[in-house]
Design a protein around this motif. Structure first.
Motif, PDB file in Angstrom:
ATOM      1  N   SER A  80     111.821  26.107 100.775  1.00  0.00           N
ATOM      2  CA  SER A  80     110.485  25.512 100.683  1.00  0.00           C
ATOM      3  C   SER A  80     109.691  25.998  99.470  1.00  0.00           C
ATOM      4  CB  SER A  80     109.693  25.775 101.954  1.00  0.00           C
ATOM      5  OG  SER A  80     109.478  27.153 102.129  1.00  0.00           O
ATOM      6  N   LEU A  83     110.558  23.592  96.505  1.00  0.00           N
ATOM      7  CA  LEU A  83     110.386  22.153  96.692  1.00  0.00           C
ATOM      8  C   LEU A  83     108.931  21.744  96.473  1.00  0.00           C
ATOM      9  CD1 LEU A  83     112.719  21.728  99.749  1.00  0.00           C
ATOM     10  CD2 LEU A  83     113.181  21.079  97.409  1.00  0.00           C
ATOM     11  N   TYR A  87     106.566  18.697 100.707  1.00  0.00           N
ATOM     12  CA  TYR A  87     107.752  18.975 101.514  1.00  0.00           C
ATOM     13  C   TYR A  87     107.400  19.510 102.904  1.00  0.00           C
ATOM     14  CZ  TYR A  87     111.646  21.609 103.400  1.00  0.00           C
ATOM     15  OH  TYR A  87     112.588  22.121 104.245  1.00  0.00           O
TER      16      TYR A  87
END
Length: 164
Positions: A80, A83, A87
């Protein structure tokens, strides 16, 4: 419709917060009373010990929707950080549909026969002379499942993502 749902979830969240606060105070008082009785006066009071256990169970079970509403849940995501910002919103949406709603819906549904039986016999403590009302504590489990589903949907519908 969305505003009504979100305001209803906010009211339910406030009720949950109040119940958690009461359970926390009762837990602290019951444990303190038990310790004072046990070590100060060398006596025991089984109902007070049961009260502490009931308060702890209610606090833990109702803390789930409280924590979800405030995005206090633990995330175990390695990717995460790399991204895009959107996301997490997409991951939360997918997690709600794929995991949260089915799991907590199943929990509430599967618990019902035991809960109905518990209410039918007004289930009490398993200890002799213990505090009654286990059926009330057992009621909080499916209640928490329903609250988790509602608060999860509210988090997705809330523009900020985390409300309260």
């Amino acid at each position: 419709m969305r505003a009504i749902f979100l305001s209803t979830c906010q009211v339910l969240d406030r009720v949950t917060v109040a119940l958690c606060a009461v359970a926390c105070v009762v837990l602290a008082g019951a444990v303190l009373g038990t310790v004072i009785l046990r070590f100060g006066f060398d006596s025991g009071f089984i109902q007070l010990q049961n009260l502490a256990a009931y308060a702890f169970a209610i606090l833990m079970i109702l803390s789930l929707p409280y924590c979800l509403r405030r995005a206090g849940h633990v995330r175990v995501e390695v990717l995460s950080e790399r991204l895009p910002d959107g996301y997490l919103r997409i991951a939360d949406s997918v997690a709600l549909v794929v995991f949260l709603v089915p799991v907590f819906g199943l929990l509430a549904w599967a618990w019902m026969p035991d809960l109905i039986y518990s209410w039918s016999i007004w289930e009490g403590s398993i200890e002799t002379g213990g505090l009654g009302g286990v059926f009330l504590v057992k009621t909080t489990l499916p209640l928490s499942g329903v609250l988790m589903i509602l608060q999860g949907i509210a988090v997705l519908l809330d523009p900020e993502g985390v409300g309260a």
